[in-house]
Design an enzyme around this catalytic site. Structure first.
Site, PDB file in Angstrom:
ATOM      1  NE  ARG A  39      -3.455  -2.181  -0.222  1.00  0.00           N
ATOM      2  CZ  ARG A  39      -4.228  -3.277  -1.310  1.00  0.00           C
ATOM      3  NH1 ARG A  39      -4.344  -2.125  -2.253  1.00  0.00           N
ATOM      4  NH2 ARG A  39      -5.109  -3.525  -0.740  1.00  0.00           N
ATOM      5  CG  HIS A  69       4.311  -7.359  -6.899  1.00  0.00           C
ATOM      6  ND1 HIS A  69       3.502  -5.924  -7.282  1.00  0.00           N
ATOM      7  CD2 HIS A  69       3.422  -8.051  -8.451  1.00  0.00           C
ATOM      8  CE1 HIS A  69       1.970  -5.974  -7.956  1.00  0.00           C
ATOM      9  NE2 HIS A  69       1.976  -7.350  -8.313  1.00  0.00           N
ATOM     10  CE1 TYR A  72      -1.266  -5.407  -5.622  1.00  0.00           C
ATOM     11  CE2 TYR A  72      -1.785  -4.897  -3.767  1.00  0.00           C
ATOM     12  CZ  TYR A  72      -1.623  -6.574  -4.868  1.00  0.00           C
ATOM     13  OH  TYR A  72      -1.325  -7.601  -4.854  1.00  0.00           O
ATOM     14  CG  HIS A 109      -0.940  -4.074 -11.022  1.00  0.00           C
ATOM     15  ND1 HIS A 109      -2.052  -3.547 -10.661  1.00  0.00           N
ATOM     16  CD2 HIS A 109      -0.530  -5.436 -10.829  1.00  0.00           C
ATOM     17  CE1 HIS A 109      -2.153  -4.833  -9.833  1.00  0.00           C
ATOM     18  NE2 HIS A 109      -0.869  -5.672 -10.061  1.00  0.00           N
ATOM     19  CD  GLU A 144      -0.290  -8.798 -12.717  1.00  0.00           C
ATOM     20  OE1 GLU A 144      -0.645  -8.806 -12.105  1.00  0.00           O
ATOM     21  OE2 GLU A 144       0.391  -8.216 -11.583  1.00  0.00           O
ATOM     22  CG  ASP A 178      -2.919 -12.164 -12.851  1.00  0.00           C
ATOM     23  OD1 ASP A 178      -3.211 -13.413 -12.926  1.00  0.00           O
ATOM     24  OD2 ASP A 178      -2.376 -11.970 -12.040  1.00  0.00           O
ATOM     25  CG  HIS A 181      -4.907 -10.357 -14.063  1.00  0.00           C
ATOM     26  ND1 HIS A 181      -3.968  -9.214 -13.306  1.00  0.00           N
ATOM     27  CD2 HIS A 181      -5.182 -10.584 -12.709  1.00  0.00           C
ATOM     28  CE1 HIS A 181      -3.393  -9.071 -12.185  1.00  0.00           C
ATOM     29  NE2 HIS A 181      -4.917  -9.585 -11.515  1.00  0.00           N
ATOM     30  CG  HIS A 213       1.064 -12.959 -11.345  1.00  0.00           C
ATOM     31  ND1 HIS A 213       0.942 -11.448 -11.742  1.00  0.00           N
ATOM     32  CD2 HIS A 213       3.039 -12.701 -11.343  1.00  0.00           C
ATOM     33  CE1 HIS A 213       2.238 -11.308 -10.751  1.00  0.00           C
ATOM     34  NE2 HIS A 213       3.280 -11.537 -10.593  1.00  0.00           N
ATOM     35  CG  ASP A 226      -7.744  -8.552 -10.229  1.00  0.00           C
ATOM     36  OD1 ASP A 226      -7.495  -9.686  -9.684  1.00  0.00           O
ATOM     37  OD2 ASP A 226      -7.348  -7.635  -9.737  1.00  0.00           O
ATOM     38  CG  HIS A 228      -6.239 -13.700  -7.935  1.00  0.00           C
ATOM     39  ND1 HIS A 228      -5.073 -13.863  -8.231  1.00  0.00           N
ATOM     40  CD2 HIS A 228      -6.309 -12.861  -8.809  1.00  0.00           C
ATOM     41  CE1 HIS A 228      -4.204 -12.707  -8.848  1.00  0.00           C
ATOM     42  NE2 HIS A 228      -5.285 -11.681  -9.222  1.00  0.00           N
ATOM     43  CD  GLU A 258       0.210 -12.405  -8.183  1.00  0.00           C
ATOM     44  OE1 GLU A 258       1.047 -11.027  -8.304  1.00  0.00           O
ATOM     45  OE2 GLU A 258      -0.645 -12.675  -8.704  1.00  0.00           O
TER      46      GLU A 258
END
Length: 279
Positions: A39, A69, A72, A109, A144, A178, A181, A213, A226, A228, A258
């Protein structure tokens, strides 16, 4: 590639050497990690002793191709200048830190245009990448593929290709596919994997594909949600996802789980099941 390179997303809060040990205990041969709090916020300083321990343990335990990664909150397409500034500063800092692990990959992303339109968002992403990429870096930056919820950019292969084409140093650019995704974005990897990969190759080029992913999806193809799911418990299914790991165009790539596990044991079970069928 004579083995399936696969692993989970792990925390490096207690050090990279600890993460390598955890990966090995799960039967993994790689792992993904966040460069900092997902975050946002400042990244923890790297510990040279921990890095050296990681290198020794990774070699001893067969850990390869770990994937970084981005947080976000990194939105290079943002409308607000302060959010774009955070993206630019975080990107530059992370890429400098990644040179501690030469030849690694850094996944992010692409971002959300938040009402500006995809074309404007793509231009902003390209601008950030052109500011932060350096000719001498050894890190490959991976876009991604996204599910297309809200104003996400990267829901189509064309959008990713547009970003890559605009980047001056695009020899440092690649893609992470992904599975959840792309499925949620409308690419049917369950019943037409060959067709999806042919389209990817035509628009982006399979040579750009550096990582997968591997995730199941809670939703039907084209839902743009989205969400998972664990391998084999979602709409894509175990058979189709194991076929992804075994496809001739993909089997040489590293795969990162993930999936929403209650404990690390779930990752170990998925790794074992996928490895048992991989040939």
């Amino acid at each position: 590639m004579n083995q399936l390179v696969i692993g989970p997303h792990l925390s490096v809060a207690k050090g990279y050497a600890k993460a390598a040990d955890e990966a090995a205990k799960l039967g993994a041969t790689t792992f993904q990690f966040f460069t900092r709090n997902p975050r946002g916020g400042k990244a923890k300083a790297l510990d040279p002793k921990d890095i050296e321990r990681y290198r020794v343990r990774a070699q001893d335990q067969g850990i390869v191709c770990m994937l970084a990664h981005a947080p976000y909150t990194l939105n290079a397409a943002a409308a607000k200048p302060e959010v774009q500034d955070f993206a630019r500063q975080t990107f530059a800092d992370d890429l400098q830190r990644m040179e501690t692990f030469p030849g690694s990959c850094y996944n992010f992303h692409p971002g959300s245009h938040v009402g500006q339109g995809a074309d404007v968002g793509i231009q902003k992403i390209v601008s950030v990448l052109n500011d932060v990429l350096r000719p001498e870096q050894t890190t490959t930056v991976l876009l991604e593929t996204m599910a297309g919820k809200g104003s996400e950019i990267g829901r189509t292969f064309q959008e990713l290709a547009s970003i890559i084409e605009g980047v001056e140093l695009n020899d440092h650019m690649g893609v992470t596919l992904d599975t959840c995704h792309v499925w949620d974005a409308g690419y049917d990897i369950r019943d037409d994997l060959d067709g999806v990969l042919e389209e990817f190759d035509r628009i982006i080029g399979l040579g750009r594909l550096k990582a997968i992913h591997l995730n199941d999806s809670k939703n039907p193809c084209g839902s743009h949600k989205d969400r998972h799911e664990c391998i084999g418990k979602g709409e894509i299914g175990f058979e189709a996802l194991s076929a992804v790991t075994r496809h001739p165009a993909l089997r040489h790539l590293p795969f990162y789980l993930e999936t929403p596990q209650e404990s690390l044991t779930g990752y170990a079970e998925e790794i074992a099941a996928l490895r048992a069928i991989w040939q």
